[in-house]
Design an enzyme around this catalytic site. Sequence first.
Site: not given
Length: 545
Positions: A371-373, A376
Amino acid sequence: PPPFPLGPDPSCLMAAAMDGAVEGLALPLVEDYDESDVTAKVNIINDDDEGLITKTFLGGLHVNVILSGIFWAVSMLSYKEGWDDLKYAGLLSVLFGIPPVAAKAFRTLRRRQFDANCMMVVAAFGALALQEYDEAASVAFLFAVSEWLEARATLKARRALGAIVSLRPDHANVIDPATGRVVVVPASTVPVGSRVSVRTGDKIPADGVVVEGTSTVDESSLTGEARPVDKRPDHPVSGGSINIGLSQLVVRTTSTVDDSAVSRLIRLVEEAQANRSPTEKIVDSFARRYTPAVVVMAGLMCTIPWFWGREAGRYWTLNGLIIIVIACPCALTISTPVTYAAGLAATAQRGVIVKGGARLESLGNVKKVIFDKTGTLTEGKFKLIHLETVGDSRNRKDLLQLLAIIEAPSSHPMSATLVDAAKREGVSIPKDSVLTDHTILKGEGITATINGEAVFVGNERLFRRLGMYDALDPRHRNETEGWARAGGTVGFLGTEVEGIIGTFCVSDGVREEAKDVVATLQNDGIEVIMLTGDGEGAAKATGHE
């Protein structure tokens, strides 16, 4: 020439739309603009191939299914002593329940095929021939319910795809190059190179480039990113995205509607649904061999035993009809494609394109998710939580004023947060302020000259490079390190002459659903990894939260 009238021709000015009143524009409608053409593809989701979209009750059950169920229940009362005549209610149950199934069976037989509908019709009429009216009613009613469930699942899949189709704009506000008037035309007729007015709340009709205006665009329907994107001249925009800012954009189209991002999205979903997964192919292959085998076996059971007498024939015919019903592969053959269609459309509706059932199926084998932080796992909406002055030369208002001036031209989400913080505290940009040499320092921050003074805003890396961080007193240094450990994003404000004059911290909250999503994946044995360009403290804090 463009496929719609442009220029001062009076025939263009047939009617005026009022949605351009904010800009003082009259928006003439062309005569041949037929909205039914635009909405036809969306309206198809309300159609039903078998004519089952009729008056419904009780959560969508059709009248014929309800009546069939009522008479089936009445026929079952015939098992009570003295109520034998109620078995004839089964005839009414079959009368209401079997016609839609029989219609499907007839069309199948015309194609020289034999499917589950044919099997159910044979079973129902076979039971009637044996005068087992309650059994015939059971077949008719229960299969009618299954037909309703199938139609309901299919309709959900269609609605999901219809929601994607509805992203395509209906119309476009084209600017006449000769007169500057705005003409409302069907979006499908806008040629490449047209200048299009996109007001607040309007969909961008086709892919293009911003030539005038600065605003914010919602691209979540295409990318899945919840955070709006700032758009300025020379920035690319995608058809189907929405201008949610406070000002108009003028866009020069670089593609037609049929070649826009949203149209490509729709085509990808349609192609994905056409790509059959291995499971679907196995199910279809199995059904093609299995169904004839069941029919042949049931046919033998219903015919040969009659040579041994009426009772044997009746007994085995009833068992043969039971075999047809219980061995019907309808649940297997129907559920698989409907499930894939609904899944592919639902993921696309959320900005995720899965290229076919095979890929959707392979997601079940995923063991690691990254996951991108920002935007997201987090909301992508920063909040200013700390702002401290360093030294006595500036007060809080001075810091907010400098931050607003230098951050206003930037498109970074943090910049918008700092500008909004200044507005909330009643701090405005002085009219006589002069901003020059505004420069984005990638990975570090921003520098600009304000009223002849060099000003810097950025992270620790920037101010270490400038030699200002080492001069910061230990109290403020410890304070900012504490903010970072708590998960905040720390920034500094300084000038070339005075050094660091202020420190601030912004925070991006974790999405409400992020914890449940991560926990669900981990409980399923999937490893979850987070990627971020933030500092280690902010990353660890978000991970713990």
